[in-house]
Structures are given as structure tokens and as C-alpha cells.
Design a protein around this motif. Structure first.
Motif, mmCIF file in Angstrom:
data_model
loop_
_atom_site.group_PDB
_atom_site.id
_atom_site.type_symbol
_atom_site.label_atom_id
_atom_site.label_comp_id
_atom_site.label_asym_id
_atom_site.label_seq_id
_atom_site.Cartn_x
_atom_site.Cartn_y
_atom_site.Cartn_z
ATOM 1 N N VAL A 43 0.861 -1.212 -0.070
ATOM 2 C CA VAL A 43 -0.191 -0.131 -0.138
ATOM 3 C C VAL A 43 1.047 1.189 -0.103
ATOM 4 N N ILE A 44 0.406 2.154 -0.665
ATOM 5 C CA ILE A 44 1.247 3.390 -0.651
ATOM 6 C C ILE A 44 0.313 4.537 -0.029
ATOM 7 N N SER A 45 0.622 4.919 1.065
ATOM 8 C CA SER A 45 -0.327 6.035 1.823
ATOM 9 C C SER A 45 -0.531 7.305 1.438
ATOM 10 N N SER A 46 -1.695 7.900 1.189
ATOM 11 C CA SER A 46 -1.727 9.325 0.892
ATOM 12 C C SER A 46 -1.136 9.609 -0.424
ATOM 13 N N CYS A 47 -1.260 8.989 -1.505
ATOM 14 C CA CYS A 47 -0.437 9.357 -2.727
ATOM 15 C C CYS A 47 -1.479 9.072 -3.904
ATOM 16 N N LEU A 48 -1.587 10.127 -4.618
ATOM 17 C CA LEU A 48 -2.344 10.036 -5.964
ATOM 18 C C LEU A 48 -1.224 9.702 -7.155
ATOM 19 N N ASN A 49 -0.142 9.743 -7.113
ATOM 20 C CA ASN A 49 0.881 9.383 -7.725
ATOM 21 C C ASN A 49 2.040 8.183 -7.542
ATOM 22 N N PRO A 50 1.256 7.104 -6.944
ATOM 23 C CA PRO A 50 2.130 6.184 -6.199
ATOM 24 C C PRO A 50 3.268 5.508 -7.214
ATOM 25 N N VAL A 51 4.391 5.209 -6.619
ATOM 26 C CA VAL A 51 5.410 4.472 -7.237
ATOM 27 C C VAL A 51 5.589 2.977 -6.563
ATOM 28 N N TRP A 52 5.245 2.048 -7.162
ATOM 29 C CA TRP A 52 5.679 0.844 -6.515
ATOM 30 C C TRP A 52 6.899 -0.059 -6.887
ATOM 31 N N ASN A 53 7.003 0.091 -8.229
ATOM 32 C CA ASN A 53 8.324 -0.526 -8.700
ATOM 33 C C ASN A 53 8.472 -2.127 -8.084
ATOM 34 N N GLU A 54 7.183 -2.786 -8.103
ATOM 35 C CA GLU A 54 7.286 -4.114 -7.524
ATOM 36 C C GLU A 54 6.992 -5.127 -8.641
ATOM 37 N N GLU A 55 7.947 -6.235 -8.586
ATOM 38 C CA GLU A 55 7.633 -7.200 -9.651
ATOM 39 C C GLU A 55 6.818 -8.344 -8.992
ATOM 40 N N LEU A 56 5.665 -8.731 -9.741
ATOM 41 C CA LEU A 56 4.792 -9.780 -9.172
ATOM 42 C C LEU A 56 4.969 -10.971 -10.263
ATOM 43 N N THR A 57 4.872 -12.250 -9.827
ATOM 44 C CA THR A 57 5.211 -13.329 -10.784
ATOM 45 C C THR A 57 3.864 -14.245 -10.552
ATOM 46 N N LEU A 58 3.358 -14.669 -11.965
ATOM 47 C CA LEU A 58 2.161 -15.635 -12.106
ATOM 48 C C LEU A 58 2.688 -16.419 -13.288
ATOM 49 N N SER A 59 2.232 -17.881 -12.954
ATOM 50 C CA SER A 59 2.317 -19.010 -13.883
ATOM 51 C C SER A 59 1.234 -18.838 -14.991
ATOM 52 N N LEU A 60 2.073 -19.094 -16.156
ATOM 53 C CA LEU A 60 0.783 -19.271 -17.229
ATOM 54 C C LEU A 60 0.791 -20.592 -17.793
ATOM 55 N N SER A 61 -0.561 -21.053 -18.140
ATOM 56 C CA SER A 61 -0.524 -22.189 -18.756
ATOM 57 C C SER A 61 -1.593 -21.991 -19.786
ATOM 58 N N GLU A 62 -1.688 -22.994 -20.845
ATOM 59 C CA GLU A 62 -2.675 -23.005 -21.718
ATOM 60 C C GLU A 62 -4.187 -23.737 -21.076
ATOM 61 N N PRO A 63 -5.129 -23.178 -21.320
ATOM 62 C CA PRO A 63 -5.390 -21.891 -21.983
ATOM 63 C C PRO A 63 -5.356 -20.826 -20.965
ATOM 64 N N VAL A 64 -4.843 -19.676 -21.307
ATOM 65 C CA VAL A 64 -4.475 -18.842 -20.468
ATOM 66 C C VAL A 64 -5.861 -17.912 -19.912
ATOM 67 N N GLY A 65 -6.270 -17.754 -18.712
ATOM 68 C CA GLY A 65 -7.435 -17.186 -18.426
ATOM 69 C C GLY A 65 -7.146 -15.567 -18.089
ATOM 70 N N VAL A 66 -7.966 -15.024 -17.460
ATOM 71 C CA VAL A 66 -8.081 -13.630 -17.144
ATOM 72 C C VAL A 66 -7.113 -13.259 -15.954
ATOM 73 N N LEU A 67 -6.296 -12.162 -16.414
ATOM 74 C CA LEU A 67 -5.303 -11.704 -15.134
ATOM 75 C C LEU A 67 -6.202 -10.713 -14.708
ATOM 76 N N HIS A 68 -6.366 -10.472 -13.489
ATOM 77 C CA HIS A 68 -7.144 -9.390 -12.676
ATOM 78 C C HIS A 68 -6.235 -8.471 -11.928
ATOM 79 N N ILE A 69 -6.155 -7.589 -12.261
ATOM 80 C CA ILE A 69 -5.375 -6.411 -11.559
ATOM 81 C C ILE A 69 -6.130 -5.662 -10.662
ATOM 82 N N VAL A 70 -5.977 -5.453 -9.541
ATOM 83 C CA VAL A 70 -7.058 -4.819 -8.524
ATOM 84 C C VAL A 70 -6.213 -4.038 -7.324
#
Length: 197
Positions: A43-70
Motif C-alpha cells: 500500500v502507498i499511503s496518501s498518494c495519487l501518483n504512487p510508485v510501486w516498482n514491484e515485480e509480481l510473478t504468475l504462472s501461465l498455462s494453456e489456455p491462459v485465463g483472465v489476469l485481474h489487477i486490483v
């Protein structure tokens, strides 16, 4: 899960001009969800222009489903996992990314800060093209993706082969809010040579 394709590494770089959902600001963070996989930024507190620069990793397989970003309150993740927009289905597998941004709230439900989507099919196709071309070094643009009514791209996005990796910089406009953009860097890392056909 079907045949493994590899990994999708998503660097959530930053947000720009996010909407105010608290008194004077917002406390945004991002959650990625693909199938039953979930990853989240801090969480970036009290910010309307947050900088996360975080790498997140997910596995992909056939058929690739929907990637949700929330983006939401980590303690309320169970409340937001079903907030995806429907994706137009075609006869081939759809590689899509849906993004919803929320504001973390301590004493009430989290506030929506918008949503966006980007198609992941082009980066997987570009990785397959890279194998066909037998690229192993250097820098090559494999494909360009233009903004259109089917995605939320702010500007054209290039998929390139750089230093042995297939990468795409993505700038997404958040929908159904007054303003807001999110910058992502997608990196597709294929499984073994036999995993990509």
C-alpha cells in the motif's frame, strides 16, 4: 491447469493522477489475480501518483485465463475478487488482463478507483515468434499493439526482445473514473523450449 507456458512477471511501476477517494488523497495498492493465483503490491499511503516498482510473478498455462489487477485493502481481498469485467470471448484462448484500482480504507469498504484491461495474447505470440526467429541476443521489436476499443492502452505498446527476454511496457487508462493511469512492465518467460509451440 493445462500445459505450462511459463511465467508472467508483471512489474507494477506506478500510478498517475489517481482519483481522490479519502479526504484529500487515496491509499492505493494493486492485486494481480490469474485463475487461483494472487499477488499484491504494498500500500502507498496518501498518494495519487504512487510508485510501486514491484515485480509480481504468475504462472501461465494453456489456455491462459483472465489476469485481474486490483488495487484495494489487503484485509478485504475476499470482498474484491469477483469485481472483474467480462471479456469478449473468441474462438481462440483469450489472454486478457483486467485492472481495477481501489483505495485502502481502514474503517469502511474500499473505494473503487477505476479498472482497465490489456490483452496478453500479443506478448505470448511474440514469445513464440522469438523462438521461430531463433533470437538469442540483441534487441528486436517483435510486435506493436495500438490503443483501440478492445483495450485501455494510453499509447502504442511495443513488445521487444531485449537481453534474452520478451518484454512489453504498458500504460493503461483507468475507466469509469475521472482520471488515472497505471504503468506496467510485462515480461514473459517461457517454459522449456518444448513448452512453447
Amino acid at each position: 491447469m493445462g500445459e505450462p507456458l511459463g511465467q508472467l512477471k508483471v512489474t507494477v511501476v506506478r500510478g498517475k493522477r489517481l482519483v481522490i477517494r479519502d479526504f484529500k488523497s487515496s491509499d492505493p495498492y494493486v492485486v494481480l489475480k490469474l485463475g487461483n493465483q494472487t499477488a499484491k503490491t504494498k500500500v502507498i499511503s496518501s498518494c495519487l501518483n504512487p510508485v510501486w516498482n514491484e515485480e509480481l510473478t504468475l504462472s501461465l498455462s494453456e489456455p491462459v485465463g483472465v489476469l485481474h489487477i486490483v488495487s484495494s485493502d489487503p484485509l478485504r481481498l475476499h470482498c474484491i475478487t469477483a469485481l472483474a469485467l467480462p471479456i469478449k470471448r473468441s474462438s481462440r484462448p483469450t489472454f486478457s488482463d483486467i485492472q481495477e484500482v481501489f483505495d485502502k480504507d481502514r474503517f469502511k469498504a474500499d473505494d473503487k478507483m477505476g479498472h482497465a484491461q490489456v490483452n496478453l495474447q500479443p506478448i505470448v505470440s511474440a514469445a513464440r515468434l522469438r523462438q521461430i526467429l531463433k533470437l538469442s541476443s540483441g534487441e528486436t521489436t517483435l510486435r506493436k499493439v495500438a490503443p483501440d476499443s478492445e483495450n485501455c492502452l494510453v499509447r502504442e505498446s511495443s513488445i521487444t526482445f531485449v537481453n534474452g527476454e520478451v518484454v512489453q511496457d504498458v500504460y493503461l487508462r483507468l475507466c469509469e473514473v475521472e482520471s488515472g493511469e497505471v504503468e506496467l512492465k510485462l515480461k514473459f518467460i517461457g517454459a522449456s523450449a518444448g513448452g512453447m509451440r
